[in-house]
Write a protein that holds these residues in place. Sequence first.
Motif, short mmCIF file in Angstrom:
data_model
loop_
_atom_site.label_atom_id
_atom_site.label_comp_id
_atom_site.label_asym_id
_atom_site.label_seq_id
_atom_site.Cartn_x
_atom_site.Cartn_y
_atom_site.Cartn_z
N ARG B 137 0.84 -1.19 0.00
CA ARG B 137 0.00 0.00 0.00
C ARG B 137 0.87 1.23 0.00
NH1 ARG B 137 -2.01 3.96 1.98
NH2 ARG B 137 -4.19 4.50 1.78
N ASN B 138 1.53 1.52 -1.08
CA ASN B 138 2.54 2.56 -1.20
C ASN B 138 3.04 3.06 0.16
OD1 ASN B 138 -0.14 3.06 -2.16
ND2 ASN B 138 0.70 4.19 -3.86
N THR B 139 3.63 2.15 0.90
CA THR B 139 4.12 2.51 2.22
C THR B 139 5.62 2.82 2.16
OG1 THR B 139 2.49 1.02 3.14
CG2 THR B 139 4.24 1.75 4.61
N THR B 140 5.99 4.02 2.55
CA THR B 140 7.40 4.40 2.52
C THR B 140 8.15 3.72 3.67
OG1 THR B 140 6.79 6.54 1.63
CG2 THR B 140 8.99 6.34 2.54
N TRP B 141 9.31 3.21 3.33
CA TRP B 141 10.17 2.55 4.33
C TRP B 141 10.90 3.64 5.11
CZ3 TRP B 141 14.20 -1.64 2.46
CH2 TRP B 141 14.82 -2.21 3.60
N THR B 142 10.59 3.75 6.39
CA THR B 142 11.29 4.75 7.22
C THR B 142 11.81 4.07 8.48
OG1 THR B 142 9.36 5.34 8.52
CG2 THR B 142 9.68 6.55 6.48
N GLN B 162 9.42 13.00 -3.91
CA GLN B 162 8.57 14.16 -4.11
C GLN B 162 9.14 15.09 -5.17
OE1 GLN B 162 7.42 16.02 -0.48
NE2 GLN B 162 6.63 17.85 -1.50
N GLN B 163 8.28 15.53 -6.08
CA GLN B 163 8.68 16.47 -7.11
C GLN B 163 7.65 17.58 -7.21
OE1 GLN B 163 9.25 13.34 -10.12
NE2 GLN B 163 11.23 14.29 -10.53
N LEU B 164 7.91 18.53 -8.09
CA LEU B 164 7.01 19.66 -8.27
C LEU B 164 6.53 19.69 -9.71
CD1 LEU B 164 9.42 20.52 -6.19
CD2 LEU B 164 8.27 22.72 -6.24
N MET B 165 5.34 20.25 -9.92
CA MET B 165 4.84 20.38 -11.29
C MET B 165 4.37 21.82 -11.49
SD MET B 165 2.43 17.87 -13.47
CE MET B 165 0.92 17.93 -12.54
N ALA B 166 4.79 22.42 -12.63
CA ALA B 166 4.43 23.81 -12.90
C ALA B 166 4.13 23.96 -14.38
CB ALA B 166 5.56 24.74 -12.50
N THR B 233 2.76 19.98 -5.66
CA THR B 233 3.83 19.03 -5.33
C THR B 233 3.28 17.82 -4.61
OG1 THR B 233 5.90 18.73 -4.12
CG2 THR B 233 4.36 20.32 -3.22
N THR B 234 3.75 16.66 -5.02
CA THR B 234 3.49 15.41 -4.33
C THR B 234 4.48 14.39 -4.88
OG1 THR B 234 1.79 13.84 -3.65
CG2 THR B 234 1.77 14.48 -5.94
N ASP B 235 4.29 13.11 -4.58
CA ASP B 235 5.21 12.11 -5.10
C ASP B 235 5.21 12.11 -6.62
OD1 ASP B 235 5.80 11.48 -2.56
OD2 ASP B 235 4.77 9.55 -2.53
N GLY B 236 6.37 11.91 -7.20
CA GLY B 236 6.51 11.96 -8.64
C GLY B 236 5.53 11.06 -9.37
N SER B 237 5.28 9.87 -8.85
CA SER B 237 4.37 8.95 -9.53
C SER B 237 2.98 9.58 -9.65
CB SER B 237 4.28 7.64 -8.76
OG SER B 237 3.81 7.87 -7.45
N GLY B 238 2.56 10.30 -8.61
CA GLY B 238 1.26 10.96 -8.64
C GLY B 238 1.23 12.07 -9.68
N ILE B 261 12.97 15.85 -4.19
CA ILE B 261 13.36 16.50 -2.95
C ILE B 261 13.17 15.59 -1.74
CG2 ILE B 261 12.89 18.80 -3.84
CD1 ILE B 261 10.32 18.81 -2.22
N SER B 262 12.64 14.37 -1.95
CA SER B 262 12.55 13.44 -0.83
C SER B 262 12.74 12.02 -1.35
CB SER B 262 11.19 13.55 -0.14
OG SER B 262 10.21 12.93 -0.94
N LYS B 263 13.04 11.10 -0.45
CA LYS B 263 13.18 9.69 -0.83
C LYS B 263 11.95 8.94 -0.33
CE LYS B 263 17.21 9.18 1.23
NZ LYS B 263 18.43 8.52 1.70
N GLU B 264 11.28 8.26 -1.23
CA GLU B 264 10.09 7.49 -0.84
C GLU B 264 10.21 6.08 -1.40
OE1 GLU B 264 7.89 9.11 1.00
OE2 GLU B 264 8.44 11.18 0.59
#
Lengths: 643, 379
Positions: B137-142, B162-166, B233-238, B261-264
């Motif tokens: 369930r798209n669970t990030t390993w932390t 996480q990435q940004l879209m503009a 901005t949200t996870d790149g896949s989204g 900008i983040s590791k997921e």
Amino acid sequence: MADPHFGLERHDPEGFSLTAAVDSAPPDEPSLPVGEWLRKNLFSSPFNTVLTLVFTVVALAGLRGLLNFAFSEERNWDAVRVNLRLLFTQAYPEDQYIRVWVSVGIVVALSGLSLGLWARLSGVPVARVAMWSMTAGGLIALGVVLREPSAVSGPDGDPMRDAAGEVIRQSFGAAMGDRIWWWLAAAVLFGVGAGLWRGFEDERRRHTYVPTIPLVFGSLGVVVATLWLYRWGHYAFTGNEFVYEPDRTAALSTKLPWTVMWLLLMASWAAGRQGRGTPAEGRLKVLVNLAWLLSPFILFWVVLRDPAIDWAHVWSTDLPMAAGFVIGGGAVLYGLTRPGIGEVGRVIAVGLLAFAGFNWVAAFAGWYPMLQKARFGFLLLALAALLAPNFTGERAQRLRLVWGWAGAMTVVQYLVTMANTESTLNTPTSEFLGGFSVTLFVAVFTLIFSFPLGVLLALGRTSKLPIFRVLSTAYIEAMRGIPLITVLFFFANMLNLFLPQNMELGSVAAVTVGFSLFAAAYLAENVRGGLQAVGRSQYEASDAVGLTTVQRTMFIVLPQGLRVSIPPLVGQVISTFKETSLLAVIGIFDFLFLANRAIPSQSEFLGVKREGLLFVSIVYWIFAFSMSKYSQRLERRLGVGER
Amino acid sequence: MTKTSILRLVAALLTVTLVAAACGGDDGDDPAAEPVATTTAAAAAPEPATDTVETTQGGDLLGTIQNRGTLNCGVSGAAVAFSMTQPDGSQQGFDADYCRVVAAAIFGDADAVNFVPLTAAERFTAVQTGQVDLLMRNTTWTQSRDTDVGMDFGPTTYYDGQQLMARVSDGYSNSSGVSDIAGAVVCTNAGTTTEKNIADASEAAGVDITLNTFEDFDIVTDNFISGACDIITTDGSGLVGRKANQEPDDQDWVIFPATPISKEPLGPTYGQNDSAFADVVNWAVYATIIADEKGITLANVDAMAANPPDAEAGRLLGGEGELQSVMGLDADAFMQVIKQVGNYNDIYERNLGPVGLTREGSANAGWQDGGLIYAPPAR
């Protein structure tokens, strides 16, 4: 509370005569000419004129906004059309869909029977039918004019845009021309209404009645007929492929069942009417009421869940146990109702209760094994034993309790066995139902469980015994002090930690328990209001004729108290029905969740959410509005607020 | 008074008989097991009550699952391309397929999965109470989830970030970075780590932004389309999914920065301290990766099994020296995985390809192609 007639009923000995309806109709006035009516009601003073104008503009703007929203080219209604089955039954397997139709059929047949058996024949004055028809025609015409002209679609099917990025729209005239069919529908409706209005002179217009039930059946028939005639289109998702066929009528798997349902409704209504006035009428009514009460259980656990019955287990365990409880329990109860048993009977009953309670303690502690069914059986037996002193007397009286026990126990054992048997349905997700069916079942089960509990709590709170009063008050106040969503989170996530070992409730079941406990507290307050409206003299009179407390409560206080509480009770029912949408918040795939989260995350319909939400609102509205209308009928019939 | 005594006796006797009858019912069941008595009260709804509560901590989960005959797999049910609820109610997506991978390994039947849709809030409780065996369930390993929450994590199946879209019309391009977004209105969904990440990143880059948050990402996207937000901005896949499906004709969207900008890291998650089950899940995932490395696909697996390209592939597909039986699985377990669900690339392209997520050049390329998808050797 499927059919709350509360034992009060009236016959219409006149049969099909509609004069009976006149008696209950409110006093009417001769209808005024249009101009005079407008002057009198809308433009009677400068202030009223301003109010009328302002609110007409607001209402028209609202209607225009809604129409432009719903019919906009940006709306992707395919998202709802393709997902209709998902929205109503989620993943219910297609090859087993007949079970869904059988369930709908049973409900339809019971509704028809009830209408036939109970509903008084009433009629709608021709004047009102004409008014409705003209209003409908007028509204359609208004909508056709108000909705902005459609966009001109380009070669790729998307709306064309001008240089500034604005959508290019048809001219007003062309748009009106394109909506010729809507104009036609409006004209027909308005024409029929006007014809009816003109065809009768004022006095007859108001005193000629169109019978309600044929009118309703006829309207439903028109809707069903459009399934065969109008090109609603065929939208489906089969074998991982999306099917869009807008230029055909609805699929056979939609129109055929609904046609059958319509015929079934009329047939069962006719059957109900036939049964009316016959010697068997009383028994029939009892049977129909019982069927209503049992149908949610049977539909859910037997018809829809399709349990895989393990006959070896049934013969070796289930049947002997059921027989043991029915016969053994019956014998115990027969003994306990012996005249002159006195205090000994109560002592035995309390002993049984203690034993039943101990079984539960043992279950939590894990001391000895016992089938859960047996634990419930002993608990029920103890409760029946506590009731036994009310049935002492002659043989027939005593046997009544025994037969009642036998019947109740058979049903309980049967249902629990079915509920405990694994389902044979092969669904991809853990719950075999979802969407609107879950919403409905949660609402119905909540009503069934919260109603008796709520009445008991209300009685407890008004009881003279301090222990009952304090406990009921504490429970009610505690529940009313907690937000519903908190209760739901608690039950969805934590109930299983409080259950005996090896007993587990699915999240939907757990949440239903939470809903029931919560609704019961509010219901109790509504019922208490009704109980307090029962006058002192009623208590004194029942004491004077020597009724016991139980008899007084059952036959004097409750019937009157419940009658008074009907309006708040129906309000409670409607709000419970709507509150089930909170299931979406805790992640259960109910009606709202599917529209709000599941459909917008299908890659085919990514982000398409408004359509689903509008559709869901409309369906909720239809159900809540029907319930509200039904309660108004019930109030009128029972004369709430008049006596 | 003798009559009442007799009555009392009869009642007592009957009670005892009933108890005996009731308890007798249990004798047919496994005597070693806890009482199998289980009924949902009359109130109970859909769950067949014969389920028993399993604790996953240190138990024999694999054996339990094998006895049960289905794998209870926790998914989202509302995650584009990862686990979508299709109009017929079926689950489709990358995560859903990895549930099928594990089921195919355990039962040889990819359809022996019981999908349990879970919200983000209840997913870990569901594992701890045994409601599900496994989370996909798209669970990030932390670190905190691995230690404090009491989960164990399998191999990462998808490296997200996480990435940004503009909008290109606002002067953004592929090579833009967080330092270029000064003064922009940035939107995301409320109460998530996404919100915190962008706040931290902009502070680190020394730029001021206006951060607006909304209830869910559908609303965020609507505000972006209407122009109320400059950047979302949200996870790149989204973001890629949104771009592929919702980009209007008159707008041109771009996703940046190239390095998120983040590791997921997303992957299978299960209760801790059950190595046998963990091994099965991990190696089922590794098998899909190794098959991808060796070119064993959904299409050619039968030919490959008959004539394996090398000894490792042979072992993996159940040939000589196979190690699957040691794990408590059938020898051809992983062959069934590839045959019924596919290798890593098959699963990726089937689910993530259509929404525009490409493997090439991303962290999800194979290690030989410069990505991070890597499996230990099967020997």
